[in-house]
Design an enzyme around this catalytic site. Structure first.
Site, PDB file in Angstrom:
ATOM      1  N   ALA A  66     -37.686 -43.240  22.618  1.00 41.04           N
ATOM      2  CA  ALA A  66     -38.847 -44.262  22.810  1.00 41.04           C
ATOM      3  C   ALA A  66     -38.350 -45.695  23.224  1.00 41.04           C
ATOM      4  O   ALA A  66     -37.079 -45.903  22.824  1.00 41.04           O
ATOM      5  CB  ALA A  66     -39.656 -44.369  21.594  1.00 41.04           C
ATOM      6  N   GLY A 111     -37.365 -39.691  20.779  1.00 43.65           N
ATOM      7  CA  GLY A 111     -38.478 -39.153  21.875  1.00 43.65           C
ATOM      8  C   GLY A 111     -37.964 -38.044  22.880  1.00 43.65           C
ATOM      9  O   GLY A 111     -38.928 -37.466  23.259  1.00 43.65           O
ATOM     10  N   GLU A 114     -37.636 -34.818  21.505  1.00 42.60           N
ATOM     11  CA  GLU A 114     -38.833 -34.237  21.206  1.00 42.60           C
ATOM     12  C   GLU A 114     -39.704 -34.024  22.506  1.00 42.60           C
ATOM     13  O   GLU A 114     -40.442 -32.994  22.189  1.00 42.60           O
ATOM     14  CB  GLU A 114     -39.721 -35.542  20.325  1.00 42.60           C
ATOM     15  CG  GLU A 114     -39.288 -35.601  19.086  1.00 42.60           C
ATOM     16  CD  GLU A 114     -39.764 -36.891  18.235  1.00 42.60           C
ATOM     17  OE1 GLU A 114     -39.798 -38.051  18.808  1.00 42.60           O
ATOM     18  OE2 GLU A 114     -40.668 -36.648  17.350  1.00 42.60           O
ATOM     19  N   GLU A 134     -33.457 -41.568  14.841  1.00 42.93           N
ATOM     20  CA  GLU A 134     -34.459 -42.557  14.283  1.00 42.93           C
ATOM     21  C   GLU A 134     -33.977 -43.000  13.181  1.00 42.93           C
ATOM     22  O   GLU A 134     -34.548 -44.183  12.873  1.00 42.93           O
ATOM     23  CB  GLU A 134     -35.899 -41.609  14.378  1.00 42.93           C
ATOM     24  CG  GLU A 134     -36.656 -41.421  15.684  1.00 42.93           C
ATOM     25  CD  GLU A 134     -36.212 -40.249  16.159  1.00 42.93           C
ATOM     26  OE1 GLU A 134     -35.445 -39.497  15.750  1.00 42.93           O
ATOM     27  OE2 GLU A 134     -36.990 -39.657  17.242  1.00 42.93           O
TER      28      GLU A 134
HETATM   29  N1  COA Z   1     -34.928 -48.039  24.282  1.00 44.96           N
HETATM   30  C1  COA Z   1     -34.879 -49.052  25.061  1.00 44.96           C
HETATM   31  N2  COA Z   1     -33.645 -49.473  25.811  1.00 44.96           N
HETATM   32  C2  COA Z   1     -32.854 -48.672  25.857  1.00 44.96           C
HETATM   33  C3  COA Z   1     -32.698 -47.276  25.103  1.00 44.96           C
HETATM   34  C4  COA Z   1     -34.027 -47.298  24.284  1.00 44.96           C
HETATM   35  N3  COA Z   1     -34.107 -46.029  23.570  1.00 44.96           N
HETATM   36  N4  COA Z   1     -31.660 -46.678  25.184  1.00 44.96           N
HETATM   37  C5  COA Z   1     -31.217 -47.181  26.085  1.00 44.96           C
HETATM   38  N5  COA Z   1     -31.719 -48.518  26.535  1.00 44.96           N
HETATM   39  C6  COA Z   1     -31.081 -49.379  27.446  1.00 44.96           C
HETATM   40  C7  COA Z   1     -30.004 -50.236  26.841  1.00 44.96           C
HETATM   41  O1  COA Z   1     -30.733 -51.292  26.042  1.00 44.96           O
HETATM   42  C8  COA Z   1     -29.405 -50.683  28.022  1.00 44.96           C
HETATM   43  O2  COA Z   1     -30.184 -51.793  28.646  1.00 44.96           O
HETATM   44  P1  COA Z   1     -29.384 -53.072  29.176  1.00 44.96           P
HETATM   45  O3  COA Z   1     -28.417 -52.713  30.188  1.00 44.96           O
HETATM   46  O4  COA Z   1     -30.835 -53.883  29.699  1.00 44.96           O
HETATM   47  O5  COA Z   1     -28.866 -53.668  28.005  1.00 44.96           O
HETATM   48  C9  COA Z   1     -29.194 -49.521  28.935  1.00 44.96           C
HETATM   49  O6  COA Z   1     -30.338 -48.982  28.459  1.00 44.96           O
HETATM   50  C10 COA Z   1     -28.245 -48.661  29.022  1.00 44.96           C
HETATM   51  O7  COA Z   1     -27.786 -48.432  27.631  1.00 44.96           O
HETATM   52  P2  COA Z   1     -26.370 -48.515  26.743  1.00 44.96           P
HETATM   53  O8  COA Z   1     -26.646 -48.695  25.332  1.00 44.96           O
HETATM   54  O9  COA Z   1     -25.799 -49.853  27.638  1.00 44.96           O
HETATM   55  O10 COA Z   1     -25.731 -47.337  27.219  1.00 44.96           O
HETATM   56  P3  COA Z   1     -24.379 -46.627  26.642  1.00 44.96           P
HETATM   57  O11 COA Z   1     -23.839 -45.392  27.404  1.00 44.96           O
HETATM   58  O12 COA Z   1     -23.552 -47.475  26.095  1.00 44.96           O
HETATM   59  O13 COA Z   1     -25.281 -45.939  25.102  1.00 44.96           O
HETATM   60  C11 COA Z   1     -26.985 -44.515  24.264  1.00 44.96           C
HETATM   61  C12 COA Z   1     -25.930 -44.782  25.694  1.00 44.96           C
HETATM   62  C13 COA Z   1     -27.588 -43.698  24.503  1.00 44.96           C
HETATM   63  C14 COA Z   1     -25.975 -43.867  23.104  1.00 44.96           C
HETATM   64  C15 COA Z   1     -27.431 -45.728  23.617  1.00 44.96           C
HETATM   65  O14 COA Z   1     -28.141 -46.340  24.835  1.00 44.96           O
HETATM   66  C16 COA Z   1     -28.440 -45.431  22.476  1.00 44.96           C
HETATM   67  O15 COA Z   1     -27.924 -45.270  21.438  1.00 44.96           O
HETATM   68  N6  COA Z   1     -29.791 -45.775  22.880  1.00 44.96           N
HETATM   69  C17 COA Z   1     -30.780 -45.653  21.931  1.00 44.96           C
HETATM   70  C18 COA Z   1     -30.976 -44.171  21.548  1.00 44.96           C
HETATM   71  C19 COA Z   1     -32.003 -43.978  20.475  1.00 44.96           C
HETATM   72  O16 COA Z   1     -31.887 -44.349  19.408  1.00 44.96           O
HETATM   73  N7  COA Z   1     -33.076 -43.375  20.746  1.00 44.96           N
HETATM   74  C20 COA Z   1     -34.159 -43.121  19.833  1.00 44.96           C
HETATM   75  C21 COA Z   1     -35.180 -44.134  19.697  1.00 44.96           C
HETATM   76  S1  COA Z   1     -36.356 -43.626  18.668  1.00 44.96           S
END
Ligand code: COA
Length: 260
Positions: A66, A111, A114, A134
């Site tokens: 999400a 999500g 999911e 989460e």
């Molecule tokens: N919601 C909103 N934005 C997200 C996102 C999410 N779930 N996951 C990634 N993004 C965005 C980042 O903020 C970043 O945006 P920006 O360039 O404007 O700063 C962009 O996507 C790229 O992500 P980034 O974190 O820089 O990539 P990465 O390769 O370093 O890391 C992940 C990848 C997937 C490990 C990391 O993005 C992450 O942990 N995301 C969240 C995962 C999460 O907790 N999901 C569950 C939500 S309930």
């Protein structure tokens, strides 16, 4: 139909739905969720679509969860609405009587994991990573993940993923039964389309009744499920395609299904 965050391509009775927000790793903001609801409602009533492949744009993410910026604005009331709305949309996908194949092409987190669980079949690329992170945000999965993951991979493994927030790679996801097959990223879509086209070439009424019969397993007892199965089997026997399929076998030729 015009979507801001989805791409939809229909070819030979197969629809490919691509979540198209790669700069945010295809994370599910409310607009994307609303568009998913609109797209799957349209697919449900579209007689030309037999099978759906769902994937994410780019080479990095299926869906990274999400949208955390939107999550950050929730309170108790909005949180419940948020969860129930997501459950409604993912239930629409799960209960669609057309098969939905998830082509998981990278991160499938929160999500995103999911969403893949709401699909009927999951294929993954070798770079895919699955997780329910989460708890790292102070919440729990809210789009049906606590239920679907537990049913799919057993409670110990589901607990571990949900309580640790750890990611697993595609091979581990395959090992625990979360995905059916793992392919190199460059082959994933071809393999997903191959499977989709194979299913789309079958008698569609049988396909739909099979999806419904398998889906009902979590809703009813085994005895009730078998009663339902017999009713769906009987419906198949009333179709022209059943007559054609059995006749073609006996005549040693390929069946010509008309989906009637
Ligand atoms: N919601 C909103 N934005 C997200 C996102 C999410 N779930 N996951 C990634 N993004 C965005 C980042 O903020 C970043 O945006 P920006 O360039 O404007 O700063 C962009 O996507 C790229 O992500 P980034 O974190 O820089 O990539 P990465 O390769 O370093 O890391 C992940 C990848 C997937 C490990 C990391 O993005 C992450 O942990 N995301 C969240 C995962 C999460 O907790 N999901 C569950 C939500 S309930």
């Amino acid at each position: 139909m015009n979507y801001q965050n989805l791409l939809i391509d229909v070819k030979d009775n197969v629809a490919v739905v691509t979540i198209n927000r790669p700069d945010k790793l295809n994370s599910l903001n409310m607009l994307t969720m609303d568009e998913l609801f609109g797209a799957f409602t349209w697919i449900k009533s579209n007689g030309n679509i037999a099978v759906v492949v769902l994937t994410g744009k780019g080479e990095k993410a299926f869906v990274a969860g999400a949208d955390i910026a939107e999550l950050n604005t929730l309170d108790i009331i909005k949180g419940r609405e948020f969860s129930e709305r997501g459950q409604q949309i993912f239930n629409l996908i799960e209960n669609l009587d057309k098969p939905v194949i998830a082509a998981v092409n990278g991160f499938a987190l929160g999500g995103g994991c999911e969403l893949s669980l709401a699909c009927h079949i999951r294929l993954a690329s070798a770079n895919a990573k699955f997780g329910q992170p989460e708890v790292n945000l102070g919440i729990i999965p809210g789009y049906g993940g606590t239920q679907r993951l537990t049913r799919l991979v057993n409670s110990g493994r589901a607990m571990e993923l949900i309580l640790t927030g750890d990611m697993i790679d595609a091979n581990e996801a395959f090992r625990i039964g979360l995905v059916n097959h793992v392919y190199p990223l460059s082959e994933l879509m071809d393999k997903a389309l191959e499977m989709a086209n194979k299913i789309a070439a079958k008698a569609q009424q049988a396909i739909r009744l099979a999806v419904k019969s398998v889906n009902i397993v979590d809703e009813v007892s085994s005895k009730e499920g078998q009663i339902y199965e017999a009713a769906m089997f009987a419906l198949c026997c009333g179709t022209e395609d059943f007559q054609e399929g059995t006749k073609a076998f006996l005549e040693k030729r390929k069946p010509l299904f008309k989906n009637k």
